[in-house]
Scaffold this active site. Structure first.
Site, mmCIF file in Angstrom:
data_model
loop_
_atom_site.group_PDB
_atom_site.id
_atom_site.type_symbol
_atom_site.label_atom_id
_atom_site.label_comp_id
_atom_site.label_asym_id
_atom_site.label_seq_id
_atom_site.Cartn_x
_atom_site.Cartn_y
_atom_site.Cartn_z
ATOM 1 N N LYS A 21 62.128 -42.889 -40.393
ATOM 2 C CA LYS A 21 62.756 -43.712 -41.516
ATOM 3 C C LYS A 21 63.699 -42.931 -41.566
ATOM 4 C CE LYS A 21 61.044 -40.280 -45.771
ATOM 5 N NZ LYS A 21 61.960 -39.614 -46.272
ATOM 6 N N ASN A 22 64.080 -41.260 -41.840
ATOM 7 C CA ASN A 22 65.865 -40.985 -41.792
ATOM 8 C C ASN A 22 66.510 -40.926 -40.689
ATOM 9 O OD1 ASN A 22 63.827 -39.316 -43.881
ATOM 10 N ND2 ASN A 22 63.739 -37.420 -42.271
ATOM 11 N N ARG A 92 66.162 -40.543 -53.373
ATOM 12 C CA ARG A 92 67.478 -39.278 -53.981
ATOM 13 C C ARG A 92 68.981 -40.042 -52.270
ATOM 14 N NH1 ARG A 92 69.103 -35.003 -54.363
ATOM 15 N NH2 ARG A 92 70.160 -34.216 -52.577
ATOM 16 N N CYS A 116 63.468 -33.842 -57.488
ATOM 17 C CA CYS A 116 62.102 -33.990 -57.692
ATOM 18 C C CYS A 116 60.806 -33.266 -56.771
ATOM 19 C CB CYS A 116 62.295 -35.607 -56.333
ATOM 20 S SG CYS A 116 63.033 -34.459 -54.673
ATOM 21 N N ARG A 121 67.296 -31.153 -55.917
ATOM 22 C CA ARG A 121 67.958 -31.277 -55.053
ATOM 23 C C ARG A 121 69.042 -31.203 -55.195
ATOM 24 N NH1 ARG A 121 63.945 -35.117 -51.652
ATOM 25 N NH2 ARG A 121 66.097 -34.301 -50.226
ATOM 26 N N ASP A 305 59.596 -31.230 -43.319
ATOM 27 C CA ASP A 305 58.569 -32.585 -43.647
ATOM 28 C C ASP A 305 57.649 -31.909 -42.578
ATOM 29 O OD1 ASP A 305 60.869 -33.453 -44.992
ATOM 30 O OD2 ASP A 305 61.831 -34.514 -43.939
ATOM 31 N N VAL A 327 63.976 -24.233 -46.110
ATOM 32 C CA VAL A 327 65.178 -25.353 -46.651
ATOM 33 C C VAL A 327 64.941 -25.815 -48.093
ATOM 34 C CG1 VAL A 327 65.766 -27.971 -46.191
ATOM 35 C CG2 VAL A 327 64.829 -26.522 -44.165
ATOM 36 N N ARG A 397 55.586 -44.076 -48.690
ATOM 37 C CA ARG A 397 57.332 -44.457 -48.882
ATOM 38 C C ARG A 397 57.615 -43.274 -46.883
ATOM 39 N NH1 ARG A 397 59.794 -40.635 -53.619
ATOM 40 N NH2 ARG A 397 61.701 -41.012 -51.687
HETATM 41 C C1 UD1 Z 1 66.555 -34.998 -45.368
HETATM 42 C C2 UD1 Z 1 65.597 -35.529 -45.277
HETATM 43 C C3 UD1 Z 1 64.303 -34.583 -45.582
HETATM 44 C C4 UD1 Z 1 64.202 -33.689 -45.119
HETATM 45 C C5 UD1 Z 1 65.045 -32.603 -45.415
HETATM 46 C C6 UD1 Z 1 65.624 -31.656 -44.817
HETATM 47 C C7 UD1 Z 1 66.561 -38.196 -45.298
HETATM 48 C C8 UD1 Z 1 66.407 -39.616 -46.184
HETATM 49 N N1 UD1 Z 1 66.057 -37.639 -46.277
HETATM 50 O O1 UD1 Z 1 67.433 -34.833 -46.661
HETATM 51 O O2 UD1 Z 1 63.057 -35.463 -46.046
HETATM 52 O O3 UD1 Z 1 63.264 -32.791 -45.637
HETATM 53 O O4 UD1 Z 1 66.942 -33.795 -45.065
HETATM 54 O O5 UD1 Z 1 65.684 -31.447 -43.386
HETATM 55 O O6 UD1 Z 1 66.462 -38.257 -44.819
HETATM 56 N N2 UD1 Z 1 70.947 -28.631 -50.810
HETATM 57 C C9 UD1 Z 1 71.766 -28.483 -51.839
HETATM 58 N N3 UD1 Z 1 73.536 -29.792 -52.041
HETATM 59 C C10 UD1 Z 1 73.422 -30.870 -51.827
HETATM 60 C C11 UD1 Z 1 72.687 -30.469 -50.582
HETATM 61 C C12 UD1 Z 1 71.754 -30.449 -50.267
HETATM 62 O O7 UD1 Z 1 72.127 -27.448 -52.036
HETATM 63 O O8 UD1 Z 1 74.286 -31.258 -51.690
HETATM 64 C C13 UD1 Z 1 71.036 -28.124 -50.195
HETATM 65 C C14 UD1 Z 1 69.041 -29.018 -50.662
HETATM 66 O O9 UD1 Z 1 69.133 -28.577 -51.824
HETATM 67 C C15 UD1 Z 1 68.260 -28.099 -49.687
HETATM 68 C C16 UD1 Z 1 68.828 -28.005 -48.754
HETATM 69 O O10 UD1 Z 1 70.079 -28.233 -48.993
HETATM 70 O O11 UD1 Z 1 67.602 -26.930 -49.616
HETATM 71 C C17 UD1 Z 1 68.616 -28.721 -47.607
HETATM 72 O O12 UD1 Z 1 68.994 -30.541 -47.916
HETATM 73 P P1 UD1 Z 1 69.286 -31.372 -47.301
HETATM 74 O O13 UD1 Z 1 69.242 -31.193 -45.709
HETATM 75 O O14 UD1 Z 1 70.667 -32.289 -48.385
HETATM 76 O O15 UD1 Z 1 68.158 -32.504 -47.457
HETATM 77 P P2 UD1 Z 1 67.818 -34.197 -47.622
HETATM 78 O O16 UD1 Z 1 69.560 -34.769 -47.322
HETATM 79 O O17 UD1 Z 1 68.192 -34.652 -48.703
#
Ligand code: UD1
Length: 423
Positions: A21-22, A92, A116, A121, A305, A327, A397
């Site tokens: 999925k990711n 997201r 969420c 996030r 995850d 995370v 999902r």
């Molecule tokens: C992706 C995965 C999700 C997984 C996560 C962490 C997809 C579609 N989803 O989510 O399943 O749980 O990686 O492995 O691939 N952060 C900020 N600012 C930002 C972006 C992120 O502060 O602009 C923080 C987030 O709040 C979190 C951390 O960075 O604490 C990691 O988030 P991120 O790696 O961005 O997760 P996603 O890409 O949303």
């Protein structure tokens, strides 16, 4: 919303893992960067994938999803630059189309995705990254508007945290911008490598994915290609943990075992038997498995995850375990529900302390997000009697044919339908 009803079952047998999925989501977003036909294989049939396909169609692309084979054909250009709220609020990852649409069309707008169930996030790293690439990004009345500007010849984007989504977003956009872009402190997840490989198949010039430094030399245009996404390591890890938690044994096929080293290390500490094959893994539980400590970290650390599913496994282990979530620091909505099933878990800031119990008891529990719902289903298979997991649609999902797959492993499971939840 519907429920999944689960009865105690020892899961065993063979299972084939679906495409990731990711990987599928950022890859579908990146396909916006070409007008030519891209053919993708092993795209899992999931509600999140359908949402991303709806976004591509809303943007004007032609998308054909052959669900029986998992093949997606995308072609045609972008006609619309606004991504509507009805789609963004569902998922997201939809935010990752902002940059690709803006880079091709000159501008793009989308509502800001909200928080969420797994915590706040933000998207600040995405926005700062786009600004460094010369975009003018403004926020007005809940909408983000990105306009393409002039990118400096050489840019380094440093991410304060190795965000998966921000790494993918910046990498995709920089692929078609002039000059060199370096992403520092980049996320190193296998799905980032998968996206790099897809973009390079489309004619991009990207190297370093899988390390913390990614180098992108922009090209003028990307072209069509045919590409197969990697197997879903989180789906594989979920079924492995489900089998072990119920005291069963099984063979999981279509697994990149090198993507799950952090899981194997934990399982070996608990006493589980793990035999890695070429593209498969065989696991067998050991009756008195031991507790162990886990630090949830960005890849190659233990994946967030799989944290909820690991908590269930360790709830039935002998002794005490500590899991520290680094995370998403507040991702513990499932803990309260597991305690209601008889687990002994305490939360202290971003750490849970689990004292193993001998048994869990079935009851009605509520799914709060995708992985939490999977964890509660696993707990249901291990618990005495019957467990009803409400708000169960979250699981669709991220897990293809999940009811059929658990049933194939001998799980007593049925789904009582309801609507599909949105974040
Ligand atoms: C992706 C995965 C999700 C997984 C996560 C962490 C997809 C579609 N989803 O989510 O399943 O749980 O990686 O492995 O691939 N952060 C900020 N600012 C930002 C972006 C992120 O502060 O602009 C923080 C987030 O709040 C979190 C951390 O960075 O604490 C990691 O988030 P991120 O790696 O961005 O997760 P996603 O890409 O949303």
């Amino acid at each position: 919303m519907g429920s999944i009803i689960v009865e105690k079952s020892a899961l065993q047998g063979e299972l084939e893992i679906s495409g990731a999925k990711n990987s599928a989501l950022p890859i579908l977003a990146a396909v916006l960067l070409t007008d030519e036909e891209v053919i993708l294989h092993k795209i899992p049939v999931l509600s999140d994938v359908e949402t991303m396909i709806d976004i591509l169609r809303t943007a004007g692309k032609n998308v054909v999803f052959e669900k029986e084979t998992g093949t997606v054909r995308v072609s045609g250009g972008i006609l619309h630059t606004h991504v509507p709220y009805e789609l963004v609020r569902k998922m997201r990852a939809s935010f990752n189309v902002l940059g690709p649409i803006a880079v091709i069309m000159g501008e793009s707008s989308t509502p800001l995705p909200g928080g969420c169930a797994i915590g706040v996030r933000p998207v600040d790293f995405h926005i700062e990254g786009l600004k460094k690439l010369g975009f003018d990004v403004n926020y007005d009345h809940g909408e983000i508007l990105a306009k393409r500007g002039n990118k400096p010849e050489e840019v380094a984007v440093y991410l304060p945290f190795p965000s998966v989504g921000a790494t993918e977003h910046i990498m995709s956009v920089a692929a078609v911008l002039p000059g060199v872009t370096v992403i520092e402190n980049a996320a190193m997840e296998p799905e980032i490598v998968d996206l790099q490989d897809l973009l390079n198949e489309m004619g991009a010039n990207i190297s370093g994915a899988g390390t913390s430094k990614i180098m992108i030399t922009g090209v003028k245009k990307l072209h069509g290609c045919e590409y197969t996404v990697i197997p879903d390591r989180i789906e594989a890890g979920t079924y492995v943990l489900a089998i072990l938690t119920t005291g069963g044994e099984g063979l999981i096929k279509n697994v990149r075992t090198d993507h799950l080293d952090a899981l194997w290390a934990v399982l070996e500490k608990t006493g589980a038997i793990v035999k890695k094959g070429e593209n498969s893994v065989e696991v067998k539980s050991w009756n008195n498995w031991r507790g162990c400590d886990i630090d949830v970290m960005p890849y190659p650390g233990f994946p967030t995850d799989l944290q909820p599913q690991a908590i269930v496994y360790l709830s039935l282990a002998q002794g005490t375990s500590m899991i520290t979530e680094n995370v998403f620091k507040t991702r513990f909505a499932h803990v309260g529900e597991l305690v209601r099933m008889g687990a002994n878990i305490k939360i202290k800031e971003n750490t849970v302390i689990i004292n193993g119990v001998e048994r869990l008891q079935g009851t009605t529990v509520m799914g709060t997000d995708l992985r939490a719902t999977a964890a509660l289903v696993i707990a249901g298979f291990a618990a005495e009697g019957e467990t009803e997991v409400t708000q169960a649609e979250y699981i669709f999902r991220g897990y293809e044919n999940v009811i059929e797959k658990f049933a194939k492993l001998g799980g007593k499971i049925r789904y009582v339908p309801g609507g599909v939840p949105e974040i």
